[in-house]
Scaffold this active site. Structure first.
Site: not given
Ligand code: KIV
Length: 272
Positions: A52-53, A91, A121, A123, A190
């Site tokens: 999602d970057s 993501d 993925k 978070e 991270e």
């Protein structure tokens, strides 16, 4: 040629586990479109993350929060078409899985059905345990993500190193153990101290992929635009630049403009 470059077999979650067992480091990089994904895959990447970057490097946003599920599916669909060997992980974007486990499952199912990515993925740790479990129950592989989790930037208030204090470090270790226990196939850590990341990697059996987490983990991930020097405004200590594409692209585009303005392009051979 190195052994790992000769191995043309499709990368699966099972093969990543084998890589950890035999001590082979896992290489992971982000991609958001067909052409770059094809180049990255051909170079021998193990895992391609449709991160999602994309919100930062493709859409120009300050954070990853604006990314929608439809946008992630669009990017993942394009990436999958360019990839033959790498495992493609997508993501789940902010707001598509934190509300409840049903919503998480629906979002993950859409990603798998519509983009053909092979894993998602998510978070977070204990706060989203139920959502992760529900996605895993549907047979969808989940990669966890702990430490600096950019979707929570408004809670953190800063992109500084996480888990430097004992309480946060202990919670991160517990979360990592929990993610392994419930069945996540891998974990991203991270921007945390290298000693903590090394300890996590030694304490869990699933592959641990670091970004700003030192060399004691099982693999590394970077954002493609950062490591290729396309996005030069971002220079954290952990980032190694492997190319200066912004200079190469600038020079090439300036050269083209000059050729057009001076009527050098097209020449006789470049016309019909
Ligand atoms: O979105 C992303 O690119 C990521 C990586 C930084 C791990 O989550």
């Amino acid at each position: 040629m190195a052994n790992y470059l000769q191995d043309q077999r499709k990368v699966t979650t099972h093969r990543l586990a084998e890589m950890k067992q035999r001590g082979e480091k896992i290489a992971m990089l982000t991609a958001y479109d067909y052409s770059m994904a094809r180049l990255i895959d051909e170079a021998g990447m193990d895992v391609i993350l449709v991160g999602d970057s994309a919100s930062n490097v493709m859409a120009g946003n300050m954070t990853t929060l604006p990314m929608t599920l439809d946008q992630m599916i669009y990017h993942a669909k394009s990436v999958v078409k360019g990839v033959k060997r790498a495992l493609v992980v997508c993501d789940l974007p902010f707001g598509s899985y934190q509300g409840n486990s049903k919503e998480a499952l629906a979002s993950a199912v859409r990603i798998m059905k519509e983009s053909h990515a092979e894993a998602v993925k998510m978070e977070g740790g204990s706060e989203i345990r139920e959502s992760i479990e529900r996605v895993l129950c549907a047979g969808i592989p989940v990669m966890g993500h702990l430490g600096l989790t950019p979707q929570s930037i408004n809670k953190f208030g800063t992109y500084a190193v996480r888990a430097k204090e004992e309480a946060e470090a202990n919670k991160l270790i517990e979360d990592a153990q929990m993610l392994e226990e419930i069945g996540c196939f891998a974990l991203v850590l991270e921007k945390i101290p290298a000693t903590l990341a090394t300890r996590v990697s030694q304490e869990v059996n699933i592959p641990v992929i670091g970004i700003g987490a030192g060399g004691g983990v099982d693999g590394q991930v970077l954002v493609m635009h950062d490591m290729l020097g396309i996005n030069k405004g971002f220079s954290p200590r952990f980032l190694r630049r492997y190319a200066d594409l912004s200079t190469i692209i600038n020079d090439a585009v300036a050269h083209y403009i000059d050729d057009v303005k001076t009527s050098d392009f097209p020449n006789e051979k470049e016309q019909y």
